[in-house]
Structures are given as structure tokens and as C-alpha cells.
Design a protein around this motif. Structure first.
Motif, PDB file in Angstrom:
ATOM      1  N   VAL A 177      -1.835  10.079   0.175  1.00 31.49           N
ATOM      2  CA  VAL A 177      -2.817   9.722   1.186  1.00 31.49           C
ATOM      3  C   VAL A 177      -4.020   9.176   0.479  1.00 31.49           C
TER       4      VAL A 177
ATOM      5  N   ARG B 219      -6.578   0.427   0.136  1.00 33.19           N
ATOM      6  CA  ARG B 219      -7.138  -0.220   1.188  1.00 33.19           C
ATOM      7  C   ARG B 219      -8.881  -0.573   0.951  1.00 33.19           C
ATOM      8  N   LEU B 220      -9.267   0.445   0.497  1.00 34.16           N
ATOM      9  CA  LEU B 220     -10.924   0.376   0.103  1.00 34.16           C
ATOM     10  C   LEU B 220     -11.043  -0.879  -1.064  1.00 34.16           C
TER      11      LEU B 220
ATOM     12  N   CYS C 194      -5.765   5.188   0.671  1.00 38.59           N
ATOM     13  CA  CYS C 194      -7.094   4.875   0.988  1.00 38.59           C
ATOM     14  C   CYS C 194      -7.621   4.126  -0.259  1.00 38.59           C
TER      15      CYS C 194
ATOM     16  N   VAL D  43     -13.465   8.124  -4.610  1.00 38.30           N
ATOM     17  CA  VAL D  43     -12.355   8.650  -3.573  1.00 38.30           C
ATOM     18  C   VAL D  43     -11.699   9.617  -4.205  1.00 38.30           C
TER      19      VAL D  43
ATOM     20  N   THR E  69       0.805  -1.229  -0.098  1.00 41.98           N
ATOM     21  CA  THR E  69      -0.129   0.175  -0.116  1.00 41.98           C
ATOM     22  C   THR E  69       0.801   1.195  -0.135  1.00 41.98           C
TER      23      THR E  69
END
Length: 456
Positions: free
Chosen positions: A154, A161-162, A158, A183, A128
Motif C-alpha cells: 500500500v 502515485r505521489l 501511494c 510517506v 504502480t
């Protein structure tokens, strides 16, 4: 009543070939490379003239040792698609071990089972961070500045991970792209609401870089150039569908931003404010190395990936500056990658694909493809800009694929001739033999110096 030993071994060889082909295809290898690897493996174990069929979703292999006997046919489905250059490298080493007679059939099957069941050697959170670093580096060489780089990092964390959570729940890939696009746009909306001095277009451009299907387009073109048109069409369809998911996600994010009172104006993902050449080269090098890291490339390959990727971007930008155009500039840079990747991969003991794909990533036309599709989707009477962006993207993708393949075609015979020339020019010697050759005359080969002054 059990099958005789030769027929049983035939089943085991076919199964090993299909398992090797499945892992190679799911890791991004071209259909031509997968077919060639499976054929080499089968020929080595005595299954000559085997029929191999590789498509985007399945592999099949048929062998008929004698016309009077029924053929043996096995099929394997390609279910999981995750780029893992660590497993790809281990399979490449397995193939080399088999072809050099260091691994027999039993050992090769055991090694293949170990590769499939061992999982990833790199922690998922580290992957990630790699995706975040890649997008932050892209923000730098696209001209976004340090604020956009931080936002991109950032946002990429996100998004990854989503998507990982959605993948665990077996949500289709299209909806994962939609969620990622939402996002990415919401981070641009947040920057606008916070009144940060950043360009929303560059924020979205940097954020959605990890979602773009440029790698899929290039792989499709490579399969088409190699004659595997069915696989090329399937990969092209997947890439277009994934890009359409991003467009839907960005549109949804803009709608949410409008409800929140954020006016982003004319948002144009894919527009860039290119920095100076040193910043572009360093950003591209970091982007290529970060992509390799996120794709589980061995650590020893990260530095050469960065060097090749940065050098290729320097060639691309320099040629584009001197009015070569994006297409020919991309072709020159891709030719360079294809030429050096073969030698570099051998020195660092990785397949050339591990060097080629990360080095090409900063030049992929995914942004142009996205921009073209988004402009075509707008309700305007004149869609000339969208068509122009799509044609340019197709030309650049074709140039990248053709340049890499041509570079590989040139590099392989050049390397063989260079070895022959080196063996001829390594004298005169004052001590020791000039060269040695193997005498084929017994179970243990004897080495004899070719120096005529030596003992008989």
C-alpha cells in the motif's frame, strides 16, 4: 543552395546515432555500451573514425571525412531519465536490423521515431502495482511477514502515485525522494499507532526500497570500471543526493510521528531479520520480476528474470552462510548473473541489461548506504558504525559491478567457442549435408553442401 547528398546523409547518420545513444543512456545503459553502439552504427553507414563523447547529461559526435574539410559536429542533451526496458529492447532490435542490412538509413530513422513517439505499452497503474509487488516481495525475504508485506504494498502504491504527480509538475528529484521518505515513515507511524505487531524498522526498510539509489551506485561503478570517470562521478553524485533526500524524508516523518504521539524507538532502516533460504529465494525472484515489470521489461523476459534473480540470491545467501563474507558472496552471485545473462538474453530476444539489473536489485547495497549515511548524520561522538556500513556498501556495490562485467567478459567468448564446437560435433549424418557454406560469386549466393560425396 542545398548541401550535396553525401554531406546530407552524414548529418542524418550522426543524428540517428545521437538519438540512439540518448535513449540508451537515459534507460540506464552504461557509457561504454552507449559509445560502442553509436560507433557500430556510424561505422556501418560509412562514418569511420568518428569522435564520440558521452557524459551523464549530453552526447556529442564529430566526424571529419578529410583533413581539408571542416568537421561535422552534433550535440544532444539527455533531459528525461526513465528506465524503459521496452524501448531499450526495441532499440537493440533496431541496431541488429541495421547491422544485418535489414534496415537502411531511412527505415532506421523511421523506426527510431516510432520508438520515441509510441509511449509505453504498459498502463501506468499496472506499473504502480508492479512497484507495490516489488516492495511486498522485499518485505517477505527481509523477514517482515505478511503484515509488513501488505503495508509495503500500500505504501509503495501511494509513494509512486505521489512521485508521479510531483514529476508531472517538474518538481526536482531530490524533493520527490523527500516526499517518498515521509510517506514511508508515516506508514510505520500508522502501524505503531494502530498497535500492530510489526517491526517499524522493517516497515520503513520495505517501504523505501523503491526509493533507494542502489542502481545508481552500481551504474556509477560500472562506468568507473570502464574508464568513463566523469559520467561515473555524475551518477555517484545523483545517487548520493537521492539517498540524502530519503534520509531527510524519514527524519521529517519521525518528527511528524512524535507530534502525533507515536514512539518508534530506535529506528534502523536496513536492519533485517532474514528468513529461511526457500523464502529468501522466492521473495528475491518475485522482487526481481516485479522490478522488471515496473521497468517495462517485455513479458517474455519476466520468468527468466525471476529464475536468475532467485538463483543469484541463493548463491549469495549460501556463500554468506559459509563465512565468505558479504563482499565475496555478492561477487560470486554477480559473476553468475553475468555468465548466464548473455545466453538467456539471446534466447528471449532482449538485451543482457534487461536481465542483469532486475536480477541484481535484491542484492543491491542501497539499504546499507542509507543506514551508513543516517548513522553518520547522527550527533554521536563515535561514528564507527556509520563508516563501517558505508565501507561495506561500497565494497558490495563494487563486487556486484565487477562480477557482472567479468561474467559478461567470460560469457561472450565462451558462447562463440560453444557454437564452433557444436558445429564440429553435429555429425556423423546419415541423411542430409553436414553443413553448408555460402559461395561468394554473384548477386544471388548459392549454397553448396560440404559433403564430398554429393553432386559437384
Amino acid at each position: 543552395m542545398s548541401e550535396p547528398a553525401p554531406r546530407r546523409e552524414e548529418y542524418l547518420v550522426l543524428d540517428l546515432c545521437l538519438r540512439v545513444g540518448e535513449l540508451l543512456l537515459s534507460s540506464g545503459a552504461g557509457a561504454a555500451d552507449v559509445t560502442a553502439s553509436m560507433r557500430l552504427l556510424a561505422d556501418h553507414f560509412g562514418l569511420h573514425r568518428a569522435e564520440i563523447d558521452v557524459t551523464f547529461v549530453s552526447l556529442s559526435m564529430t566526424h571529419q571525412p578529410d583533413p581539408a574539410e571542416p568537421p561535422v559536429a552534433l550535440t544532444r542533451q539527455v533531459k528525461d531519465r526513465e528506465i524503459d526496458y521496452e524501448d531499450l529492447t526495441r532499440v537493440d532490435h533496431l541496431l541488429r536490423g541495421v547491422l544485418s542490412d535489414r534496415l537502411d538509413l531511412t527505415a532506421a530513422r523511421g523506426e527510431m521515431a516510432s520508438i520515441v513517439s509510441s509511449g509505453h505499452g504498459r498502463h501506468r497503474m499496472a506499473v504502480t502495482v508492479g512497484w507495490g509487488t516489488m516492495c511486498a516481495s522485499a518485505a517477505v525475504f527481509l523477514g517482515g511477514g505478511w503484515r509488513v508485506a501488505i503495508i509495503a504494498f500500500v505504501a509503495a502504491v501511494c509513494i509512486d502515485r505521489l512521485q508521479l504527480a510531483m514529476q508531472t509538475r517538474r518538481v526536482p528529484y531530490f524533493y520527490q525522494q523527500v516526499a517518498g521518505g515521509i510517506v514511508a515513515t508515516l506508514f510505520a507511524v500508522g502501524a505503531e499507532l494502530a498497535d500492530l505487531p510489526v517491526d517499524p524498522s522493517l516497515v520503513v526498510t520495505a517501504n523505501i526500497l523503491m526509493l533507494l539509489a542502489g542502481v545508481g551506485f552500481m551504474g556509477a561503478l560500472q562506468d568507473a570500471l570502464s574508464g568513463f570517470y566523469i559520467t561515473a562521478g555524475a551518477r555517484m553524485t545523483e545517487a548520493i543526493l537521492a539517498t540524502a533526500g530519503i534520509i531527510a524524508g524519514v527524519s521529517g516523518g519521525l518528527a511528524i510521528g512524535g507530534l502525533l504521539g507515536a514512539d518508534l524507538g530506535s529506528l534502523e532502516p536496513g536492519s533485517t531479520g532474514w528468513e529461511t533460504l526457500p523464502v529468501i529465494v522466492l521473495g528475491a525472484a518475485a522482487c526481481a520480476a516485479a522490478f522488471g515489470y515496473a521497468a517495462h521489461a517485455p513479458r517474455r523476459a519476466l520468468f527468466p528474470i525471476a529464475v536468475v534473480g532467485g538463483s543469484a540470491m541463493a548463491i549469495f545467501d549460501t556463500a554468506n552462510t559459509y563465512a565468505f563474507g558479504r563482499t565475496w558472496s555478492a561477487a560470486c552471485a554477480a559473476l553468475f548473473i553475468g555468465l548466464v545473462a548473455f545466453a538467456v538474453s539471446g534466447r528471449f530476444r532482449v538485451p543482457p541489461l534487461v536481465i542483469v539489473v532486475p536480477a541484481v536489485v535484491p542484492m543491491l547495497p542501497g539499504l546499507s548506504i542509507y543506514r551508513g549515511l543516517s548513522l553518520l548524520a547522527q550527533e554521536t561522538p563515535d561514528n564507527t558504525n556509520g563508516l563501517l556500513a558505508m565501507v561495506t556498501a561500497a565494497a558490495v556495490a563494487t563486487a556486484l559491478a565487477a562480477g557482472v562485467l567479468l561474467g559478461e567478459q567470460i560469457a561472450q567468448p565462451l558462447r562463440r567457442e560453444a557454437r564452433r564446437l557444436e558445429s564440429r560435433l553435429n555429425g556423423p549424418r546419415l541423411v542430409g549435408p553436414l553443413r553448408s557454406r555460402v559461395r561468394r560469386g554473384g548477386s544471388s549466393a548459392k549454397l553448396r553442401a560440404s559433403d564430398p560425396s554429393g553432386p559437384a
